[in-house]
Write a protein that holds these residues in place. Sequence first.
Motif, PDB file in Angstrom:
ATOM      1  N   CYS A 138       0.835  -1.209   0.000  1.00  0.00           N
ATOM      2  CA  CYS A 138       0.000   0.000   0.000  1.00  0.00           C
ATOM      3  C   CYS A 138       0.867   1.255   0.000  1.00  0.00           C
ATOM      4  N   LEU A 139       1.984   1.207   0.704  1.00  0.00           N
ATOM      5  CA  LEU A 139       2.908   2.346   0.704  1.00  0.00           C
ATOM      6  C   LEU A 139       3.474   2.577  -0.700  1.00  0.00           C
ATOM      7  N   GLN A 140       3.798   1.486  -1.382  1.00  0.00           N
ATOM      8  CA  GLN A 140       4.307   1.614  -2.745  1.00  0.00           C
ATOM      9  C   GLN A 140       3.242   2.197  -3.670  1.00  0.00           C
ATOM     10  N   SER A 141       1.970   1.821  -3.426  1.00  0.00           N
ATOM     11  CA  SER A 141       0.871   2.378  -4.229  1.00  0.00           C
ATOM     12  C   SER A 141       0.731   3.876  -3.992  1.00  0.00           C
ATOM     13  N   ASP A 142       1.144   4.342  -2.804  1.00  0.00           N
ATOM     14  CA  ASP A 142       1.125   5.770  -2.491  1.00  0.00           C
ATOM     15  C   ASP A 142       2.298   6.520  -3.125  1.00  0.00           C
ATOM     16  N   HIS A 164      -3.918   5.154  19.847  1.00  0.00           N
ATOM     17  CA  HIS A 164      -4.755   5.700  18.784  1.00  0.00           C
ATOM     18  C   HIS A 164      -4.101   5.476  17.421  1.00  0.00           C
ATOM     19  N   LEU A 165      -4.896   5.015  16.469  1.00  0.00           N
ATOM     20  CA  LEU A 165      -4.397   4.723  15.135  1.00  0.00           C
ATOM     21  C   LEU A 165      -3.869   5.978  14.452  1.00  0.00           C
ATOM     22  N   THR A 189      -3.709   2.657   2.881  1.00  0.00           N
ATOM     23  CA  THR A 189      -2.563   2.560   3.780  1.00  0.00           C
ATOM     24  C   THR A 189      -3.014   2.610   5.233  1.00  0.00           C
ATOM     25  N   LYS A 190      -3.978   3.450   5.520  1.00  0.00           N
ATOM     26  CA  LYS A 190      -4.505   3.533   6.888  1.00  0.00           C
ATOM     27  C   LYS A 190      -5.149   2.220   7.303  1.00  0.00           C
TER      28      LYS A 190
END
Length: 239
Positions: A138-142, A164-165, A189-190
């Motif tokens: 997901c980080l790579q997608s960002d 807390h997230l 990503t979250k």
Amino acid sequence: MIVQGNDNPVYLTQRIDSFIREFRQMLVDYPMQDFAQVVATAIVMRRTAALSLHIETLRFWNCISKGEYDFGSRERKARQVEKLTKQDLVDVWDMFINPETAADYTRVDMHMWSAELGCPSSKILRKYPEYLLSLAGCLQSDGISGVDLKTLHLFIERAACEKHLENALNELQQLYAQSGSNRAESAKTKTALAYAIALFKQHAEQPQARHANMHMHQTPEGKWIIDDICKFKDAQSAH
């Protein structure tokens, strides 16, 4: 069932796992009035007469092609649906689909990685948990390049202590902002970060096993991965 998308397969698998865990409660909470309406609609659909001879012929040929000659099954199914209760659906879910209660629950996931994303090597799959690979994808997608799995793993260990997230997400953004990369700020990503923290807390360290003679190995979560499907089939035949 085939699920495809622009995300890495591990992330999609996590979303499926999440759905399976949460859908049971959705069944339990489903309003009785709405359930009764769904049942009534299903009964009407099965009892509706064919609008033309062509449609009725297709129904009959469909039965014949399957080797089934019970041409009155639609009415019998309608009578069975009339008896259906919401608890029946919950019981079936628990008996066959819920991995926590189904005695013979078995699932096989086949991941097809695109050339753009790149499939992790067997060494990486053995070493790092899948929730970490999901988050890295997901980080790579960002647009964040050069994600180091070891650094990300250490970050998840620290983030698991956060209450807390949002705090954990801010720290993740700062981690990659310092390297001059894009911000890790997408909803995916979250979500992947939330899964990673929850699964890190949930999974105790499990000893990894390997059946080299069967060409398969065990992941940190205790799941089995087949290294080479052709060699695996040959090993199956040999045994």
